[in-house]
Write a protein that holds these residues in place. Structure first.
Motif, PDB file in Angstrom:
ATOM      1  N   ARG A  37      39.929   1.266  70.074  1.00 25.64           N
ATOM      2  CA  ARG A  37      42.077   1.189  70.310  1.00 25.64           C
ATOM      3  C   ARG A  37      41.831  -0.300  69.717  1.00 25.64           C
ATOM      4  NH1 ARG A  37      45.096  -2.527  73.549  1.00 25.64           N
ATOM      5  NH2 ARG A  37      47.343  -1.690  73.744  1.00 25.64           N
ATOM      6  N   ALA A  38      42.614  -0.758  68.710  1.00 26.71           N
ATOM      7  CA  ALA A  38      42.843  -1.654  68.019  1.00 26.71           C
ATOM      8  C   ALA A  38      43.521  -3.093  68.484  1.00 26.71           C
ATOM      9  CB  ALA A  38      43.769  -1.453  66.300  1.00 26.71           C
TER      10      ALA A  38
ATOM     11  N   VAL B 211      46.266   5.289  75.486  1.00 28.03           N
ATOM     12  CA  VAL B 211      45.566   4.655  74.732  1.00 28.03           C
ATOM     13  C   VAL B 211      46.609   3.966  73.715  1.00 28.03           C
ATOM     14  CG1 VAL B 211      44.162   3.468  74.063  1.00 28.03           C
ATOM     15  CG2 VAL B 211      43.174   4.789  75.911  1.00 28.03           C
ATOM     16  N   THR B 212      47.289   3.009  73.333  1.00 25.30           N
ATOM     17  CA  THR B 212      48.040   2.816  72.056  1.00 25.30           C
ATOM     18  C   THR B 212      47.119   2.557  71.056  1.00 25.30           C
ATOM     19  OG1 THR B 212      48.583   1.138  73.322  1.00 25.30           O
ATOM     20  CG2 THR B 212      49.732   2.986  73.695  1.00 25.30           C
ATOM     21  N   TYR B 213      47.235   2.211  70.174  1.00 24.23           N
ATOM     22  CA  TYR B 213      46.617   1.332  68.430  1.00 24.23           C
ATOM     23  C   TYR B 213      45.395   2.039  68.312  1.00 24.23           C
ATOM     24  CZ  TYR B 213      50.465  -2.199  68.622  1.00 24.23           C
ATOM     25  OH  TYR B 213      51.089  -3.408  68.987  1.00 24.23           O
TER      26      TYR B 213
END
Lengths: 435, 264
Positions: B161-162, B144-146
């Protein structure tokens, strides 16, 4: 590839050492020597007055790149709505595909669930073909699901170029796909070129780089992917010569959409896929839309700054209104802070915050050196000032001489009409041209 | 047994301190300090918060770069990491993100079992945000990024997650890769005791041979992407003075010009 200093030509002048952005050149004895920090950015090659620095190229034919054709654009959609950047990339992809050749198509890759209603829009914005992957499992974006179906489709159809919007989703998906395909990926591009001629034209307009060495290889059709690097202090052009597809994420708002033409039709290819539920290891519990939180000066895309020209503290009420309208953050000059009109936390400049927004509105700011030091690398600077001799106009991209208390309310009023005003102005222009 | 967390960190030049010489139009890098990359500090902080809660957690910080990156790793140890490892070898030099992720994935494989890998979303010198996801791909784990919020319950993780226009809440299992943004937390400072302890620790330097990576997948020559040219943009000349009859027309002409530049 590597950078090499030709000892017989090197005079030890040291110009390259000063110029290297990575401290990758040392003086050893009388010669410049490239050290471990070298990234082959090639700046020194251009800088060396004696042509003593060269790049050693080694070709390999291991990967047959000739089998790849067409330009693909990842059509990012959220909640059944196409993201603007995908349409911009169709416009850019169309331009690039025409540069590559007549039989090169620009194709939209549409991934999601129940996306049929979007296909005509993609043709209208320039897609020659649409590859559609549709499945209930693809309703929400997941890294695993989208990566799998996308890499499988790329392996099957072999596009030469794949473009993504550099959004939070594009920047999650693209690196994963590139790694699975073992190909290169360039992040956050702001310019793409296939033809060397147009690339040289761009360089000559925007840089002081000597282009004579590029001219020797004008048949090069690698995708030249230009992006800001080093915190936006330098630009780098990246190529991916030995692997395919050539992949890039592109900043939203940079490329130009094609003019919408609803009569345009294209070819639809429904792509089979082998996605199953167990392939997806993350579960999206909810997707929440939320208004953007107020960001800090450093992260702001738009800054509306006020200075001594406001006259008194109440002037910041207008600046605040302006910032609210344009989705920006309030900044100020040191003079306004020293006068006690606004808190120091808003101060932009050498002793305040250094900022680099997309647009910097300097309202009633004269442009003292210490202020300029903190904002002059902004993408676009707009200055509004009564005094036509104010130094701020020297760095401004756009200047308006006049009373900010009269001009800003008009900008606020017209802000939402910008697109219509622009469309009208281009029409009038083309009419005068044809007349 | 406690959790095993790996944090990927990079030493970067503080690009906000970089200035352009207005006469020569080149980068001025004198006095530009090397720092722990901002987002990586958030990645480490989140690992440390888990350790605050579960003291038997073991945190290993890994990095790839020249030997001077040890200074940054000492900082990570002083903040509270248990160990730090630097992959440094001429053969790894000039790696692009694909090649870098091959090398770092090899480092992680050599370390053995892990539960969570934290990385910063992106480094301020390259801004690519690619190495985290590419390591996850090479290790075959979900990502998962951000990540802007983190919760843990047993081996299940729930993160925020933004997105540009909001956020997603995502559930996943360990092992996984999470990339941190600055909204995730506020990194702690080093403590005096931490600095003292850190300077006593040895930071192993692993070569390409040590990590057992295929030499055809790392370094400059193996990298799929190359820098073709790099340049400082030409200094821009004086801009355009907006003309118009009255304030309304001035405002309108300004907006037309901004629209033409695609900035609004």
């Amino acid at each position: 590839m590597a950078i090499k200093v030709l000892e017989e030509k090197c005079t030890g002048c040291g110009v390259c050492i000063d110029d290297c952005p990575f401290e990758a050149i040392d003086m050893v004895g009388d010669f410049a020597v490239i050290n471990d920090k070298c990234t082959v950015c090639s700046q020194c090659i251009e800088t060396c007055p004696f042509d003593a620095i060269i790049r050693t190229d080694e070709e390999d034919d291991e990967h047959d790149i000739s089998k790849y054709k067409d330009v693909w654009v990842y059509i990012e959609q959220r909640d059944g709505k196409i993201m603007n950047v995908a349409l911009e990339l169709l416009g850019e992809g169309r331009r690039l595909s025409r540069e590559i050749g007549e039989d090169c198509n620009v194709c939209g890759l549409l991934i999601g669930y129940e996306t049929d209603h979007l296909i005509d829009e993609l043709y209208a914005f320039g897609a020659d073909k649409v590859y559609q992957i549709d499945d209930p499992l693809l309703k929400n974006y997941t890294t695993d699901g989208y990566t799998k179906v996308m890499t499988d489709a790329i392996r099957e159809y072999k596009p030469e170029i794949v473009l993504f919007g550099a959004t939070h989703i594009g920047r999650d998906l693209a690196p994963r796909v590139a790694a699975r395909l073992d190909t290169g990926l360039t992040a956050d591009c702001t310019r793409l070129d296939v033809k060397t001629d147009t690339y040289i034209e761009y360089l000559e307009k925007n840089t002081t780089l000597d282009t004579s060495k590029i001219r020797e290889k004008t048949d090069d059709v690698n995708l030249k992917q230009t992006r800001p690097a080093f915190g936006g202090n330098i630009m780098a052009t990246i190529i991916c010569p030995k692997r395919r597809p050539q992949m890039a994420t592109v900043r939203p708002g940079v490329m130009q959409k094609a003019e919408r033409d609803d009569s345009r039709k294209g070819e639809l290819i429904k792509v089979n896929h082998k996605l199953s539920k167990s392939d997806i290891r993350t579960e999206v519990l909810e997707v929440v839309k939320a208004a953007k939180e107020r960001v800090s000066l450093t992260d702001a895309e738009i800054i509306c700054s006020g200075g001594r020209g406001l006259g008194d503290a109440s002037g910041f009420e207008l600046i605040k209104k302006f910032a609210d309208k344009v989705g920006g953050v309030v900044g100020s000059s040191r003079a306004a802070v020293d006068a006690g009109w606004i808190d120091h936390s808003h101060q932009v400049g050498q002793t305040g915050t250094t900022v680099k927004p997309k647009i910097y509105f300097a309202c009633g700011i004269s442009g003292a050196i210490q202020h300029l030091a903190g904002m002059q690398t902004s993408d676009i600077i707009v200055a509004i000032n009564k005094d036509p001799e104010a130094p701020i106009f020297e760095v401004a991209d756009f200047g308006i001489v006049g009373d900010l208390y009269k001009i800003i309310p008009q900008i606020i009023e017209e802000w939402d009409n910008a697109e219509a005003l622009y469309d009208e102005s281009t029409k009038t222009k083309s009419q005068t041209k044809s007349a | 047994m406690g959790l095993k967390i790996i944090v990927c960190a990079k030493q970067v030049p503080d690009t906000t301190e970089v200035k352009i010489d207005p006469v020569k139009n080149t980068l001025i890098r004198e006095g530009v300090p090397s720092i722990l990359n901002n987002d990586d500090a958030n990645a480490l902080e989140e690992a440390l918060r888990i350790k605050d809660k579960y003291p038997d957690t073991h945190i290993t910080v890994i990095s790839m770069g020249p030997l001077q990156a040890k200074d940054m790793l000492i900082e990570c140890l002083a903040m509270g990491a248990d160990e730090a490892i630097l992959a440094s070898d001429r053969k790894l030099g000039g790696s692009d993100t694909w090649a870098t992720s091959n090398a770092l994935a090899a480092v992680i494989r050599k370390l053995g079992h892990f539960d969570i890998i934290f990385a910063g979303r992106q480094a301020i010198d390259g801004d690519t945000a690619q190495v985290g996801p590419q390591i996850a791909e090479k290790l075959g784990i979900p990502q998962v990024t951000y990540v802007s919020e983190f919760e843990m319950d047993g081996d299940t993780i729930i993160v925020k997650r933004a997105l540009e226009d909001g956020y997603e809440r995502i559930r996943l299992k360990m092992p996984c890769m999470l990339t941190a943004i600055k909204e995730l937390n506020k990194p702690r400072y080093m403590t005096i005791g931490g600095i003292y302890e850190a300077t006593k620790k040895e930071i192993p330097v692993w070569t390409a041979e040590d990590i057992g990576v295929d030499l055809n997948t790392v370094g400059l020559e193996a990298s799929p992407t190359n820098v073709f040219r790099s340049f400082t943009p030409a200094p821009k000349g004086k801009g355009i003075m907006i003309e118009g009859d009255g304030e309304k027309e001035l405002a309108r002409n300004l907006l037309i010009n901004l629209k033409a530049k695609h900035v609004i």
